[in-house]
Design an enzyme around this catalytic site. Sequence first.
Site, PDB file in Angstrom:
ATOM      1  NE  ARG A 102      -2.506  -1.146   3.512  1.00  0.00           N
ATOM      2  CZ  ARG A 102      -2.331  -0.234   4.654  1.00  0.00           C
ATOM      3  NH1 ARG A 102      -2.339   0.878   4.468  1.00  0.00           N
ATOM      4  NH2 ARG A 102      -1.921  -1.085   5.700  1.00  0.00           N
ATOM      5  CB  SER A 302      -0.839  -0.413   9.227  1.00  0.00           C
ATOM      6  OG  SER A 302      -1.909  -0.331   8.857  1.00  0.00           O
ATOM      7  CB  ALA A 303       2.865  -3.333   9.971  1.00  0.00           C
ATOM      8  CB  CYS A 304       1.151  -2.858  15.689  1.00  0.00           C
ATOM      9  SG  CYS A 304       1.967  -1.397  15.287  1.00  0.00           S
ATOM     10  N   GLY A 305       0.158  -6.311  14.656  1.00  0.00           N
ATOM     11  CA  GLY A 305      -0.113  -7.457  15.198  1.00  0.00           C
ATOM     12  C   GLY A 305      -1.667  -7.974  15.158  1.00  0.00           C
ATOM     13  CE  LYS A 306      -5.379  -3.899  12.235  1.00  0.00           C
ATOM     14  NZ  LYS A 306      -4.197  -3.075  11.963  1.00  0.00           N
ATOM     15  CB  THR A 307      -3.449 -10.534  10.954  1.00  0.00           C
ATOM     16  OG1 THR A 307      -3.862  -9.805  10.319  1.00  0.00           O
ATOM     17  CG2 THR A 307      -3.787 -12.081  10.625  1.00  0.00           C
ATOM     18  CG  ASN A 308       0.602 -12.061  14.303  1.00  0.00           C
ATOM     19  OD1 ASN A 308       0.528 -12.773  13.107  1.00  0.00           O
ATOM     20  ND2 ASN A 308       1.890 -11.299  14.441  1.00  0.00           N
ATOM     21  CG  ASP A 327      -7.354  -4.556   8.318  1.00  0.00           C
ATOM     22  OD1 ASP A 327      -6.443  -3.994   9.149  1.00  0.00           O
ATOM     23  OD2 ASP A 327      -7.692  -4.330   7.309  1.00  0.00           O
TER      24      ASP A 327
END
Length: 334
Positions: A102, A302-308, A327
């Site tokens: 993005r 973003s890129a801080c672990g939401k999906t994990n 997300d």
Amino acid sequence: MTKKPLDQEPDIPFMEVHEVIVPHLGHVPIVKGDFHRLPHEVQKFLAYYVDYMTPRGIYICDGSDEEGNEIIHKLMERGTLEKLEKLENCYVCRTDPADVARVESKTYIVTRDKHTTIPHSEHGAKGGMGLWMDPDTMQREMDDRFRNCMAGRMLYVIPFSMGPIGSPLAKIGVELTDSNYVLLCMRIMTRVSPKVWEALGNGEFVKCVHSMGCPRPWRRKVVNHWPCNPEKVLLAHFPEERKVKSFGSGYGGNSLLGKKCFALRIAMNIARDEGWMAEHMLIMGVTNPKGEEFYIAAAFPSACGKTNMAMLNPTIPGWTVRCVGDDIAWMRFT
């Protein structure tokens, strides 16, 4: 015993072609779908951008498995997709290395008043809360990119619903794109179906316009069978008009406009006006040993672990965790 005919015509694929006539381009064939079944506002939206972006034809998507298989076959023939033989229904797609993320630095919000988009800051200071562009400047940028941008390419019309089709909580969008890879992915990310037209009727929808930015004949070298125009990438959001335009990139967050662009940036404005919330948050369901389920919403950048976090596998006996969303969260409180 049936005799073999002496002169038999073999079966070949064929289609009935209809067309739309627009002022500057003239006759544009519709290779799939029925223009007359589209709601009137969608017809006007489509006709304008057909005339503006000058595609060679129009493909109105229906989201069917047959359509998906057709697109997969075309992308494999082209070399864009490669089947992973040891996994079921899995393919690898290698993009141009210049189009892999993005582009926050080229993502703008367009409003009449600058400070409805970004906060006030000291003179000369560069803020970090988003980018704003005035409507006139953005129009010039859009004209420079989108006019005739689909020459020689097919325009795909994707009707999609964010949420179950017909649900009072769902929102509808229509994406115009010259990428059949985008069509393939939108079938996974959203609900693509002709039923969307019925649910929409004469109602409002979010207008999404995307182009890879590679009209034919295209003179830039295409890497990995992945057309893109990284030097001219631009994403523009028009919250008041409920509209998104994206140019030059085929990467997910830049081209699948139902996700970050619609579900977060445009939906935030819809939610504000309607009294609910659209937030950059995960939602996870946690069930205790008594069978009681609790929901946790967590906001990370973003890129801080939401999906994990949303996909945790608990090690405490009797507890389970399920990912509701990893997300973006749409939340209504009663």
